[in-house]
Design a protein around this motif. Structure first.
Motif, PDB file in Angstrom:
ATOM      1  N   ASN A  67      21.581  37.191  36.084  1.00  0.00           N
ATOM      2  CA  ASN A  67      21.073  36.304  35.043  1.00  0.00           C
ATOM      3  C   ASN A  67      19.796  36.890  34.440  1.00  0.00           C
ATOM      4  O   ASN A  67      18.792  37.083  35.136  1.00  0.00           O
ATOM      5  CB  ASN A  67      20.798  34.918  35.638  1.00  0.00           C
ATOM      6  CG  ASN A  67      20.410  33.908  34.594  1.00  0.00           C
ATOM      7  OD1 ASN A  67      19.433  34.081  33.880  1.00  0.00           O
ATOM      8  ND2 ASN A  67      21.190  32.845  34.514  1.00  0.00           N
ATOM      9  N   TYR A  68      19.841  37.143  33.154  1.00  0.00           N
ATOM     10  CA  TYR A  68      18.740  37.773  32.420  1.00  0.00           C
ATOM     11  C   TYR A  68      17.443  36.972  32.516  1.00  0.00           C
ATOM     12  O   TYR A  68      16.396  37.510  32.884  1.00  0.00           O
ATOM     13  CB  TYR A  68      19.189  37.916  30.964  1.00  0.00           C
ATOM     14  CG  TYR A  68      18.167  38.437  29.989  1.00  0.00           C
ATOM     15  CD1 TYR A  68      17.828  39.776  29.974  1.00  0.00           C
ATOM     16  CD2 TYR A  68      17.573  37.592  29.056  1.00  0.00           C
ATOM     17  CE1 TYR A  68      16.915  40.271  29.059  1.00  0.00           C
ATOM     18  CE2 TYR A  68      16.663  38.071  28.139  1.00  0.00           C
ATOM     19  CZ  TYR A  68      16.335  39.405  28.145  1.00  0.00           C
ATOM     20  OH  TYR A  68      15.428  39.889  27.241  1.00  0.00           O
ATOM     21  N   GLN A  69      17.504  35.686  32.203  1.00  0.00           N
ATOM     22  CA  GLN A  69      16.304  34.845  32.200  1.00  0.00           C
ATOM     23  C   GLN A  69      15.711  34.711  33.597  1.00  0.00           C
ATOM     24  O   GLN A  69      14.493  34.754  33.773  1.00  0.00           O
ATOM     25  CB  GLN A  69      16.628  33.453  31.628  1.00  0.00           C
ATOM     26  CG  GLN A  69      16.995  33.463  30.162  1.00  0.00           C
ATOM     27  CD  GLN A  69      15.869  33.963  29.272  1.00  0.00           C
ATOM     28  OE1 GLN A  69      14.690  33.777  29.565  1.00  0.00           O
ATOM     29  NE2 GLN A  69      16.236  34.612  28.188  1.00  0.00           N
ATOM     30  N   ASN A  70      16.565  34.553  34.596  1.00  0.00           N
ATOM     31  CA  ASN A  70      16.063  34.432  35.971  1.00  0.00           C
ATOM     32  C   ASN A  70      15.396  35.715  36.454  1.00  0.00           C
ATOM     33  O   ASN A  70      14.409  35.656  37.193  1.00  0.00           O
ATOM     34  CB  ASN A  70      17.189  34.047  36.927  1.00  0.00           C
ATOM     35  CG  ASN A  70      17.591  32.601  36.768  1.00  0.00           C
ATOM     36  OD1 ASN A  70      16.875  31.801  36.185  1.00  0.00           O
ATOM     37  ND2 ASN A  70      18.754  32.265  37.285  1.00  0.00           N
ATOM     38  N   THR A  71      15.909  36.856  36.045  1.00  0.00           N
ATOM     39  CA  THR A  71      15.293  38.124  36.435  1.00  0.00           C
ATOM     40  C   THR A  71      13.895  38.243  35.839  1.00  0.00           C
ATOM     41  O   THR A  71      12.949  38.620  36.536  1.00  0.00           O
ATOM     42  CB  THR A  71      16.165  39.313  35.987  1.00  0.00           C
ATOM     43  OG1 THR A  71      17.420  39.225  36.654  1.00  0.00           O
ATOM     44  CG2 THR A  71      15.504  40.640  36.311  1.00  0.00           C
ATOM     45  N   ILE A  72      13.745  37.904  34.577  1.00  0.00           N
ATOM     46  CA  ILE A  72      12.428  37.972  33.927  1.00  0.00           C
ATOM     47  C   ILE A  72      11.462  36.997  34.596  1.00  0.00           C
ATOM     48  O   ILE A  72      10.315  37.352  34.907  1.00  0.00           O
ATOM     49  CB  ILE A  72      12.550  37.710  32.414  1.00  0.00           C
ATOM     50  CG1 ILE A  72      13.307  38.870  31.765  1.00  0.00           C
ATOM     51  CG2 ILE A  72      11.173  37.527  31.779  1.00  0.00           C
ATOM     52  CD1 ILE A  72      13.641  38.667  30.316  1.00  0.00           C
ATOM     53  N   LYS A  73      11.921  35.779  34.861  1.00  0.00           N
ATOM     54  CA  LYS A  73      11.069  34.790  35.533  1.00  0.00           C
ATOM     55  C   LYS A  73      10.675  35.274  36.928  1.00  0.00           C
ATOM     56  O   LYS A  73       9.526  35.128  37.340  1.00  0.00           O
ATOM     57  CB  LYS A  73      11.790  33.449  35.641  1.00  0.00           C
ATOM     58  CG  LYS A  73      11.904  32.718  34.342  1.00  0.00           C
ATOM     59  CD  LYS A  73      12.686  31.427  34.518  1.00  0.00           C
ATOM     60  CE  LYS A  73      12.959  30.772  33.185  1.00  0.00           C
ATOM     61  NZ  LYS A  73      13.798  29.574  33.340  1.00  0.00           N
TER      62      LYS A  73
END
Length: 86
Positions: free
Chosen positions: A18-24
């Protein structure tokens, strides 16, 4: 997006599909890390991902990095075992 071997290892450890979870997750690790250099590395990687990587391309990117690190680690093990034999 070009990444160093160190950044690739970080993404293998802290990244997910998951893109957003990785950034977070990268931002959270940066906030929790006491070392200023490591903090900057994690935060810079999170910002580069959000600026240079499209969300639709991320899944292919993270999987290719996982495969690349797996191949790299295998090559290192083979070279070390070959050196030990000589």
């Amino acid at each position: 997006m070009r990444t160093t071997i160190e950044e690739k290892r970080i993404l293998v450890v802290f990244g997910c599909g998951n893109y957003q979870n990785t950034i977070k997750r990268l931002c959270l690790v940066a906030a929790l890390t006491p070392d200023a250099e490591v903090k900057a590395l994690f935060y810079r990687l999170a910002m580069r991902l959000s600026e240079e990587m499209a969300e639709k391309d991320y899944f292919v990117f993270i999987n290719s990095i996982r495969m690349e690190i797996e191949i790299y680690d295998f090559a290192v093990r083979v070279l070390k075992s070959h050196i030990m034999e000589v």
